[in-house]
Design a protein around this motif. Sequence first.
Motif, PDB file in Angstrom:
ATOM      1  N   ALA A 209      -4.788 -12.769  17.924  1.00 18.43           N
ATOM      2  CA  ALA A 209      -5.970 -12.075  18.438  1.00 18.43           C
ATOM      3  C   ALA A 209      -6.666 -11.251  17.364  1.00 18.43           C
ATOM      4  O   ALA A 209      -7.883 -11.042  17.432  1.00 18.43           O
ATOM      5  CB  ALA A 209      -5.579 -11.171  19.604  1.00 18.43           C
ATOM      6  N   VAL A 210      -5.917 -10.781  16.370  1.00 15.50           N
ATOM      7  CA  VAL A 210      -6.517  -9.880  15.389  1.00 15.50           C
ATOM      8  C   VAL A 210      -6.512 -10.438  13.967  1.00 15.50           C
ATOM      9  O   VAL A 210      -7.215  -9.909  13.097  1.00 15.50           O
ATOM     10  CB  VAL A 210      -5.814  -8.500  15.392  1.00 15.50           C
ATOM     11  CG1 VAL A 210      -5.868  -7.881  16.768  1.00 15.50           C
ATOM     12  CG2 VAL A 210      -4.365  -8.618  14.904  1.00 15.50           C
ATOM     13  N   ARG A 211      -5.721 -11.484  13.719  1.00 13.18           N
ATOM     14  CA  ARG A 211      -5.591 -11.996  12.351  1.00 13.18           C
ATOM     15  C   ARG A 211      -6.185 -13.392  12.205  1.00 13.18           C
ATOM     16  O   ARG A 211      -6.175 -14.186  13.137  1.00 13.18           O
ATOM     17  CB  ARG A 211      -4.108 -12.060  11.955  1.00 13.18           C
ATOM     18  CG  ARG A 211      -3.406 -10.711  11.901  1.00 13.18           C
ATOM     19  CD  ARG A 211      -3.688  -9.995  10.613  1.00 13.18           C
ATOM     20  NE  ARG A 211      -3.027  -8.686  10.567  1.00 13.18           N
ATOM     21  CZ  ARG A 211      -3.087  -7.874   9.531  1.00 13.18           C
ATOM     22  NH1 ARG A 211      -3.775  -8.222   8.445  1.00 13.18           N
ATOM     23  NH2 ARG A 211      -2.491  -6.704   9.551  1.00 13.18           N
ATOM     24  N   ASP A 212      -6.669 -13.665  11.017  1.00 10.32           N
ATOM     25  CA  ASP A 212      -7.120 -15.010  10.690  1.00 10.32           C
ATOM     26  C   ASP A 212      -5.885 -15.860  10.392  1.00 10.32           C
ATOM     27  O   ASP A 212      -5.026 -15.460   9.582  1.00 10.32           O
ATOM     28  CB  ASP A 212      -8.038 -14.965   9.458  1.00 10.32           C
ATOM     29  CG  ASP A 212      -8.436 -16.345   8.985  1.00 10.32           C
ATOM     30  OD1 ASP A 212      -9.045 -17.083   9.764  1.00 10.32           O
ATOM     31  OD2 ASP A 212      -8.095 -16.678   7.827  1.00 10.32           O
ATOM     32  N   SER A 213      -5.784 -16.999  11.028  1.00 10.96           N
ATOM     33  CA  SER A 213      -4.574 -17.816  10.931  1.00 10.96           C
ATOM     34  C   SER A 213      -4.337 -18.362   9.529  1.00 10.96           C
ATOM     35  O   SER A 213      -3.193 -18.621   9.155  1.00 10.96           O
ATOM     36  CB  SER A 213      -4.637 -18.975  11.931  1.00 10.96           C
ATOM     37  OG  SER A 213      -5.787 -19.772  11.699  1.00 10.96           O
ATOM     38  N   LEU A 214      -5.391 -18.530   8.742  1.00 11.63           N
ATOM     39  CA  LEU A 214      -5.235 -19.097   7.403  1.00 11.63           C
ATOM     40  C   LEU A 214      -4.888 -18.038   6.370  1.00 11.63           C
ATOM     41  O   LEU A 214      -3.914 -18.163   5.621  1.00 11.63           O
ATOM     42  CB  LEU A 214      -6.513 -19.836   6.988  1.00 11.63           C
ATOM     43  CG  LEU A 214      -6.512 -20.432   5.587  1.00 11.63           C
ATOM     44  CD1 LEU A 214      -5.453 -21.522   5.457  1.00 11.63           C
ATOM     45  CD2 LEU A 214      -7.899 -20.974   5.227  1.00 11.63           C
ATOM     46  N   THR A 215      -5.649 -16.972   6.319  1.00  8.33           N
ATOM     47  CA  THR A 215      -5.512 -15.972   5.255  1.00  8.33           C
ATOM     48  C   THR A 215      -4.676 -14.757   5.659  1.00  8.33           C
ATOM     49  O   THR A 215      -4.300 -13.950   4.809  1.00  8.33           O
ATOM     50  CB  THR A 215      -6.902 -15.481   4.814  1.00  8.33           C
ATOM     51  OG1 THR A 215      -7.550 -14.862   5.939  1.00  8.33           O
ATOM     52  CG2 THR A 215      -7.751 -16.647   4.324  1.00  8.33           C
ATOM     53  N   ASN A 216      -4.440 -14.594   6.959  1.00 11.16           N
ATOM     54  CA  ASN A 216      -3.659 -13.482   7.518  1.00 11.16           C
ATOM     55  C   ASN A 216      -4.345 -12.121   7.361  1.00 11.16           C
ATOM     56  O   ASN A 216      -3.732 -11.086   7.598  1.00 11.16           O
ATOM     57  CB  ASN A 216      -2.259 -13.416   6.895  1.00 11.16           C
ATOM     58  CG  ASN A 216      -1.288 -12.647   7.784  1.00 11.16           C
ATOM     59  OD1 ASN A 216      -1.311 -12.772   9.005  1.00 11.16           O
ATOM     60  ND2 ASN A 216      -0.444 -11.828   7.165  1.00 11.16           N
ATOM     61  N   VAL A 217      -5.619 -12.091   6.964  1.00  8.70           N
ATOM     62  CA  VAL A 217      -6.369 -10.834   7.034  1.00  8.70           C
ATOM     63  C   VAL A 217      -7.000 -10.767   8.424  1.00  8.70           C
ATOM     64  O   VAL A 217      -6.922 -11.715   9.208  1.00  8.70           O
ATOM     65  CB  VAL A 217      -7.459 -10.776   5.933  1.00  8.70           C
ATOM     66  CG1 VAL A 217      -6.808 -10.773   4.551  1.00  8.70           C
ATOM     67  CG2 VAL A 217      -8.446 -11.924   6.072  1.00  8.70           C
ATOM     68  N   TYR A 218      -7.613  -9.632   8.761  1.00 17.88           N
ATOM     69  CA  TYR A 218      -8.215  -9.492  10.081  1.00 17.88           C
ATOM     70  C   TYR A 218      -9.317 -10.530  10.291  1.00 17.88           C
ATOM     71  O   TYR A 218     -10.002 -10.918   9.351  1.00 17.88           O
ATOM     72  CB  TYR A 218      -8.782  -8.088  10.266  1.00 17.88           C
ATOM     73  CG  TYR A 218      -7.715  -7.011  10.357  1.00 17.88           C
ATOM     74  CD1 TYR A 218      -6.774  -7.036  11.365  1.00 17.88           C
ATOM     75  CD2 TYR A 218      -7.669  -5.969   9.428  1.00 17.88           C
ATOM     76  CE1 TYR A 218      -5.789  -6.049  11.453  1.00 17.88           C
ATOM     77  CE2 TYR A 218      -6.700  -4.988   9.503  1.00 17.88           C
ATOM     78  CZ  TYR A 218      -5.759  -5.038  10.518  1.00 17.88           C
ATOM     79  OH  TYR A 218      -4.803  -4.072  10.594  1.00 17.88           O
TER      80      TYR A 218
END
Length: 372
Positions: A209-218
Amino acid sequence: MLKRYISKYKYCAIGVIIAVNCAIVSIFMLEGIIFGLVVLAFCCTLQFFINSEDHDKSTETETSTVSEKLFHSVMDIIPEIVYISMFDGSVKYISDGIEKVVGHKPEEIYKTRNILLQLAHPDDREKVSAQIQKLQNGSEATIEYRLLKKDGSYVWVSDSLNSVKNEWGNVTHYNGILINVDERKLHDKNLQSLNARIHQLNDMVNQHAVRDSLTNVYNKRYSLVILQNEFNRARTQNKSLSCILMNIDHLDSINNRYGYFMGNRILIEVARCLQKHIKSSDIISRFGDGEFLIMLPEIDKEELKRVSDLLINEVERCLVKDEEKNMKINFRVTVGSSSITAMTKSITDLIEQASKALYTAKAEKKRIQDAI
């Protein structure tokens, strides 16, 4: 029949014999008859008391036997295992239910001193031993531990212990009531596993819900929530707030030439590099396909230029290597930045200012490249 009568009432028979003898010897003397009757009365009275005492003893023995049988019958019916133990480790009594729990018969428990402590799981023995020591002070407690079964497995039991004192107030032994709680422990373990799994799934959901699945940033959605909070704080506390929009140049061309896998590696590398060179209070999010938003709380317009140049320099120094194809890919980035001013009414204004600055920078970079 006479023999049985004499055996049962021997003192009465003795009295009759004495009375008859007295009567024969002094048959014409009243005193002899009276003496004989007195002796007969005494012997009959003695016989009465003896019979009464024997009857009481017989009744008491029968009552004791019945009570003991009743006690054992009750102990065998109830699901709990009741036992009595001395502090030297010898068990004086344990109900037959122990065989159902651990497979050992009561006779096996009686002949081995400290067997219950020996059957306790090695990790639980210290706890059990410490509690038994406390019982010598007259305390009571309930502890849970594992007992070794005859088949080599362990079963969880709950043991309610209490000290027993004599009439002088001295602790002599202790009683215990064992309850099989193996099913409850299994249920608790399954429940813990289920809760752990639910917690793990919740973390995964929250992460998604809060993280980008590729880069793991918000991700963009959550970054807008954070930016709004930072914007409100900056306005309330009269603090500075700046942001940078960073775009990877020609990402589409890189994807077309090297494949999306290589383009994804560039995105991951940019995110890693940015996280490495920002402060803990700064926030990074993936804002578009090839765009990152960097929020910089308490950074004013003058400081923004230095931070922006630093990040551009560090990111463009990163290389993505393809070991299989033996090649290195360099990439460039373009940024647009903005800071809140008196004219900035919302985060939309702040982002639009940064977008316009990014568009202007890209146009300028294209103009220079075309001129070359």
